[in-house]
Design an enzyme around this catalytic site. Structure first.
Site, PDB file in Angstrom:
ATOM      1  N   THR A 189       0.792  -1.230   0.000  1.00 48.68           N
ATOM      2  CA  THR A 189       0.000   0.000   0.000  1.00 48.68           C
ATOM      3  C   THR A 189       0.827   1.284   0.000  1.00 48.68           C
ATOM      4  O   THR A 189       1.923   1.321   0.588  1.00 48.68           O
ATOM      5  CB  THR A 189      -0.918   0.011   1.245  1.00 48.68           C
ATOM      6  OG1 THR A 189      -1.491   1.305   1.419  1.00 48.68           O
ATOM      7  CG2 THR A 189      -0.178  -0.346   2.519  1.00 48.68           C
TER       8      THR A 189
ATOM      9  N   LYS B 241       1.634  -3.297   7.482  1.00 51.70           N
ATOM     10  CA  LYS B 241       1.859  -3.548   6.050  1.00 51.70           C
ATOM     11  C   LYS B 241       3.347  -3.441   5.696  1.00 51.70           C
ATOM     12  O   LYS B 241       3.810  -4.059   4.738  1.00 51.70           O
ATOM     13  CB  LYS B 241       1.041  -2.563   5.212  1.00 51.70           C
ATOM     14  CG  LYS B 241      -0.456  -2.917   5.139  1.00 51.70           C
ATOM     15  CD  LYS B 241      -0.710  -4.058   4.165  1.00 51.70           C
ATOM     16  CE  LYS B 241      -2.175  -4.334   3.952  1.00 51.70           C
ATOM     17  NZ  LYS B 241      -2.424  -5.429   2.999  1.00 51.70           N
TER      18      LYS B 241
HETATM   19  P1  NAP Z   1     -11.501  -4.950   1.796  1.00 49.86           P
HETATM   20  O1  NAP Z   1     -12.633  -4.673   0.884  1.00 49.86           O
HETATM   21  O2  NAP Z   1     -11.512  -4.389   3.171  1.00 49.86           O
HETATM   22  O3  NAP Z   1     -11.363  -6.559   1.902  1.00 49.86           O
HETATM   23  C1  NAP Z   1     -10.547  -7.160   2.874  1.00 49.86           C
HETATM   24  C2  NAP Z   1     -10.685  -8.653   2.757  1.00 49.86           C
HETATM   25  O4  NAP Z   1      -9.863  -9.267   3.764  1.00 49.86           O
HETATM   26  C3  NAP Z   1     -12.120  -9.171   3.010  1.00 49.86           C
HETATM   27  O5  NAP Z   1     -12.366 -10.233   2.127  1.00 49.86           O
HETATM   28  C4  NAP Z   1     -12.032  -9.697   4.438  1.00 49.86           C
HETATM   29  O6  NAP Z   1     -12.961 -10.703   4.735  1.00 49.86           O
HETATM   30  C5  NAP Z   1     -10.626 -10.266   4.420  1.00 49.86           C
HETATM   31  N1  NAP Z   1     -10.119 -10.515   5.777  1.00 49.86           N
HETATM   32  C6  NAP Z   1      -9.936  -9.645   6.787  1.00 49.86           C
HETATM   33  N2  NAP Z   1      -9.471 -10.268   7.878  1.00 49.86           N
HETATM   34  C7  NAP Z   1      -9.345 -11.583   7.551  1.00 49.86           C
HETATM   35  C8  NAP Z   1      -8.911 -12.730   8.257  1.00 49.86           C
HETATM   36  N3  NAP Z   1      -8.511 -12.672   9.522  1.00 49.86           N
HETATM   37  N4  NAP Z   1      -8.905 -13.913   7.604  1.00 49.86           N
HETATM   38  C9  NAP Z   1      -9.330 -14.013   6.303  1.00 49.86           C
HETATM   39  N5  NAP Z   1      -9.758 -12.943   5.604  1.00 49.86           N
HETATM   40  C10 NAP Z   1      -9.761 -11.753   6.222  1.00 49.86           C
HETATM   41  O7  NAP Z   1     -10.118  -4.503   1.140  1.00 49.86           O
HETATM   42  P2  NAP Z   1      -9.780  -4.141  -0.386  1.00 49.86           P
HETATM   43  O8  NAP Z   1     -10.048  -2.695  -0.597  1.00 49.86           O
HETATM   44  O9  NAP Z   1     -10.362  -5.131  -1.269  1.00 49.86           O
HETATM   45  O10 NAP Z   1      -8.194  -4.282  -0.373  1.00 49.86           O
HETATM   46  C11 NAP Z   1      -7.556  -5.529  -0.651  1.00 49.86           C
HETATM   47  C12 NAP Z   1      -6.146  -5.504  -0.083  1.00 49.86           C
HETATM   48  O11 NAP Z   1      -5.409  -4.451  -0.669  1.00 49.86           O
HETATM   49  C13 NAP Z   1      -6.047  -5.293   1.417  1.00 49.86           C
HETATM   50  O12 NAP Z   1      -4.949  -6.041   1.867  1.00 49.86           O
HETATM   51  C14 NAP Z   1      -5.753  -3.812   1.550  1.00 49.86           C
HETATM   52  O13 NAP Z   1      -5.064  -3.567   2.772  1.00 49.86           O
HETATM   53  C15 NAP Z   1      -4.890  -3.597   0.347  1.00 49.86           C
HETATM   54  N6  NAP Z   1      -4.916  -2.246  -0.242  1.00 49.86           N
HETATM   55  C16 NAP Z   1      -6.118  -1.684  -0.588  1.00 49.86           C
HETATM   56  C17 NAP Z   1      -6.115  -0.449  -1.201  1.00 49.86           C
HETATM   57  C18 NAP Z   1      -7.412   0.208  -1.642  1.00 49.86           C
HETATM   58  O14 NAP Z   1      -7.386   1.412  -1.928  1.00 49.86           O
HETATM   59  N7  NAP Z   1      -8.520  -0.540  -1.744  1.00 49.86           N
HETATM   60  C19 NAP Z   1      -4.902   0.207  -1.468  1.00 49.86           C
HETATM   61  C20 NAP Z   1      -3.716  -0.420  -1.116  1.00 49.86           C
HETATM   62  C21 NAP Z   1      -3.734  -1.649  -0.520  1.00 49.86           C
HETATM   63  P3  NAP Z   1     -14.432 -10.365   5.341  1.00 49.86           P
HETATM   64  O15 NAP Z   1     -15.283 -10.025   4.150  1.00 49.86           O
HETATM   65  O16 NAP Z   1     -14.768 -11.654   5.993  1.00 49.86           O
HETATM   66  O17 NAP Z   1     -14.258  -9.224   6.284  1.00 49.86           O
HETATM   67  O1  F7E Z   2      -9.322   7.927   3.804  1.00 47.89           O
HETATM   68  C1  F7E Z   2      -9.736  11.403   4.884  1.00 47.89           C
HETATM   69  C2  F7E Z   2      -8.845  10.499   5.721  1.00 47.89           C
HETATM   70  O2  F7E Z   2     -10.393   5.884   4.759  1.00 47.89           O
HETATM   71  C3  F7E Z   2      -8.765   8.763   2.809  1.00 47.89           C
HETATM   72  C4  F7E Z   2      -7.469   1.869   2.397  1.00 47.89           C
HETATM   73  O3  F7E Z   2      -7.951   1.161   1.287  1.00 47.89           O
HETATM   74  O4  F7E Z   2      -6.276   3.413   1.001  1.00 47.89           O
HETATM   75  C5  F7E Z   2      -7.259   3.318   2.014  1.00 47.89           C
HETATM   76  O5  F7E Z   2      -6.874   4.035   3.169  1.00 47.89           O
HETATM   77  C6  F7E Z   2      -8.493  10.156   3.367  1.00 47.89           C
HETATM   78  C7  F7E Z   2      -7.768  10.161   4.718  1.00 47.89           C
HETATM   79  O6  F7E Z   2      -8.685   5.699   2.896  1.00 47.89           O
HETATM   80  C8  F7E Z   2     -13.101  11.111   6.175  1.00 47.89           C
HETATM   81  O7  F7E Z   2      -8.375  11.178   6.866  1.00 47.89           O
HETATM   82  C9  F7E Z   2     -11.762  12.705   5.586  1.00 47.89           C
HETATM   83  O8  F7E Z   2      -6.777  11.158   4.730  1.00 47.89           O
HETATM   84  O9  F7E Z   2     -10.899   6.545   2.381  1.00 47.89           O
HETATM   85  P1  F7E Z   2      -9.924   6.479   3.472  1.00 47.89           P
HETATM   86  P2  F7E Z   2      -7.167   5.597   3.353  1.00 47.89           P
HETATM   87  O10 F7E Z   2      -6.975   5.893   4.785  1.00 47.89           O
HETATM   88  O11 F7E Z   2      -6.375   6.396   2.389  1.00 47.89           O
HETATM   89  C10 F7E Z   2      -4.980   2.909   1.366  1.00 47.89           C
HETATM   90  C11 F7E Z   2      -4.073   3.046   0.178  1.00 47.89           C
HETATM   91  C12 F7E Z   2      -5.027   1.548   1.948  1.00 47.89           C
HETATM   92  O12 F7E Z   2      -4.084   0.789   1.843  1.00 47.89           O
HETATM   93  C13 F7E Z   2      -6.154   1.249   2.873  1.00 47.89           C
HETATM   94  O13 F7E Z   2      -6.350  -0.165   2.975  1.00 47.89           O
HETATM   95  O14 F7E Z   2      -9.755  10.776   3.609  1.00 47.89           O
HETATM   96  N1  F7E Z   2     -11.105  11.544   5.380  1.00 47.89           N
HETATM   97  N2  F7E Z   2     -12.967  12.472   6.076  1.00 47.89           N
HETATM   98  C14 F7E Z   2     -11.918  10.525   5.730  1.00 47.89           C
HETATM   99  N3  F7E Z   2     -11.754   9.179   5.674  1.00 47.89           N
HETATM  100  C15 F7E Z   2     -12.797   8.400   6.082  1.00 47.89           C
HETATM  101  N4  F7E Z   2     -12.674   7.062   6.007  1.00 47.89           N
HETATM  102  N5  F7E Z   2     -13.966   8.947   6.544  1.00 47.89           N
HETATM  103  C16 F7E Z   2     -14.166  10.293   6.602  1.00 47.89           C
HETATM  104  O15 F7E Z   2     -15.238  10.754   7.028  1.00 47.89           O
END
Ligand code: NAP
Ligand code: F7E
Length: 373
Positions: free
Chosen positions: A129, A157
């Protein structure tokens, strides 16, 4: 030719669901890890269940034995380790759980592969990430930018990133990290800022919500479309050598800009007044006369509840390496298209939820009156 067998942890999540579709379309046999829950949580993959090449198995990232047994049974040729406690703000409330799943969980997957002697047969993708850059030391960020994690999630991470690199070097395994910047979609969890905004804009436009409360409006993110990003996960594992890649669009916007555009697509133009905690998004004009009662109303306000103890405020990725070495196009879906896709989806979802709730109310009334038995 040997069969491609993928094992996806986190299959029920946003990325897991898109990646499953992508790999099934490529002819893979896809296996996903699910965990038991008291409520139905398989909404994102419900449409795939019953597909012949799609199989689900119970296991947990906190349970080594379940992972060892499953890897042995499935004999995957590729593992996509997407499972994580992925919410940054939640990681401040549950830091130990986050470390167990997001850090030690990666080690458990690597050891499950070694225990089954699949080091040479199985490639591993780790969902890393942009949060690793945290309190950023340069903008934009690329593969050589120093890390400065700034939350319990990011610290966990960081362990995952380094243990992947360690096993690559120590055991010559094909394991790599995709350093993915924020990627969103109509399947994004509803407490991440983008989805929270698009759902609220839809609800406010349909009279189901009065005001949206947000935290830091100045925070800058490089937001892409999740559907485009899962292709990159696959490309990283098809590259001739195991390497880490930054995946981003190269374009940056504030939370405020995201909100303005989302409300625009919902038919509401905002003007911003005030500073910091007192800042407000006020309705300046509307595209449809049926929304004219909203003009002059505050529909976005700031709440301290959504501020984080430490916040990452300046993420901006440089995807040059992925573009040149993987041939990936970071601009497939523009920021404007992404916001529009999400708002259109949520406008329909809110309308459908309304119809379903009216039907439920009518049914309750009909049952009470004995019209329906
Ligand atoms: P997400 O929607 O929150 O999905 C997370 C997944 O992990 C769900 O399937 C969840 O299962 C599973 N999980 C959590 N704890 C677990 C456990 N103890 N055992 C087995 N499964 C478990 O996340 P996402 O947005 O798809 O992201 C996928 C990956 O990319 C994550 O590792 C995240 O940290 C990383 N990432 C995401 C972003 C982004 O912007 N989306 C950016 C950078 C990195 P349940 O459905 O059962 O909760
Ligand atoms: O916040 C601000 C908050 O929770 C983005 C995950 O997928 O991307 C994600 O993490 C920004 C932050 O995502 C609210 O403070 C303002 O600066 O949507 P977010 P994140 O924290 O960037 C990274 C790449 C991952 O790896 C993670 O798994 O938005 N913000 N107001 C808020 N954020 C939330 N959630 N809610 C608010 O009301």
């Amino acid at each position: 030719m040997s069969k491609n067998i993928a094992l996806i942890t986190g299959v029920t999540g946003q990325d897991g669901s898109y990646l499953s579709e992508f790999l099934l379309a490529k002819g893979y046999e896809v296996h996903g890890i699910i965990r038991r829950s008291s409520v139905d949580y398989r909404e994102r993959i419900a449409h795939l269940e019953g597909t012949p090449n799609f199989h689900l198995h119970y296991a947990d990232m906190g349970d080594s034995m379940s992972l060892v047994k499953l890897v042995g049974k499935v004999q995957p040729t590729e593992i996509y380790n997407l499972a994580a406690q992925s919410h940054v703000q939640v990681s401040f409330d549950a830091p130990e759980f986050t470390a167990d799943v997001d850090a030690v969980g990666v080690l458990r997957i690597l050891e499950a592969v070694r225990t089954n002697h699949l080091e040479k047969a199985c490639k591993i993708y780790q969902a890393s990430t942009s949060e690793l850059y945290g309190k950023v030391e340069e903008v934009p960020q690329n593969e050589n930018t120093p890390f400065h994690p700034y939350s319990p999630y990011a610290v966990a991470k960081l362990y995952g990133f380094w243990i992947i690199k360690e096993y690559r070097e120590a055991y010559n395994m094909f394991c790599c990290s995709g350093i993915l910047f924020n990627h969103e979609s109509e399947r994004r969890g509803e407490t991440f800022v983008t989805r929270k905004i698009t759902l609220a804009a839809a609800r406010i436009a349909q009279g189901k919500q009065d005001c949206l409360y947000l935290g830091n409006l100045d925070s800058l993110r490089d937001w892409g479309y999740a559907k485009d990003y899962v292709e990159c996960m696959w490309l990283i594992l098809q590259h001739e050598t195991p390497e880490d890649f930054v995946i981003a669009t190269g374009v940056q916007h504030t939370v405020r800009e995201f909100a303005s555009l989302a409300f625009h697509y919902a038919g509401i133009e905002l003007r911003w007044e005030g500073q910091g905690i007192d800042e407000k998004g006020i309705v300046a004009s509307v595209s449809n006369p049926s929304l004219s009662h909203l003009i002059g109303k505050t529909v976005v306000a700031v709440s301290e509840a959504f501020y984080r103890p430490t916040d990452v405020v300046n993420l901006w990725g440089d995807p040059t390496k992925a573009k040149n070495k993987l041939g990936w196009n970071p601009q497939t879906t523009s920021f404007e298209q992404l916001v529009q896709i999400m708002v259109n989806h949520d406008m329909q979802k809110v309308a459908a939820d309304h119809v379903a709730s009216v039907m439920r109310t009518n049914l309750a009334e009909y049952l009470e009156k004995g019209i329906v038995k």
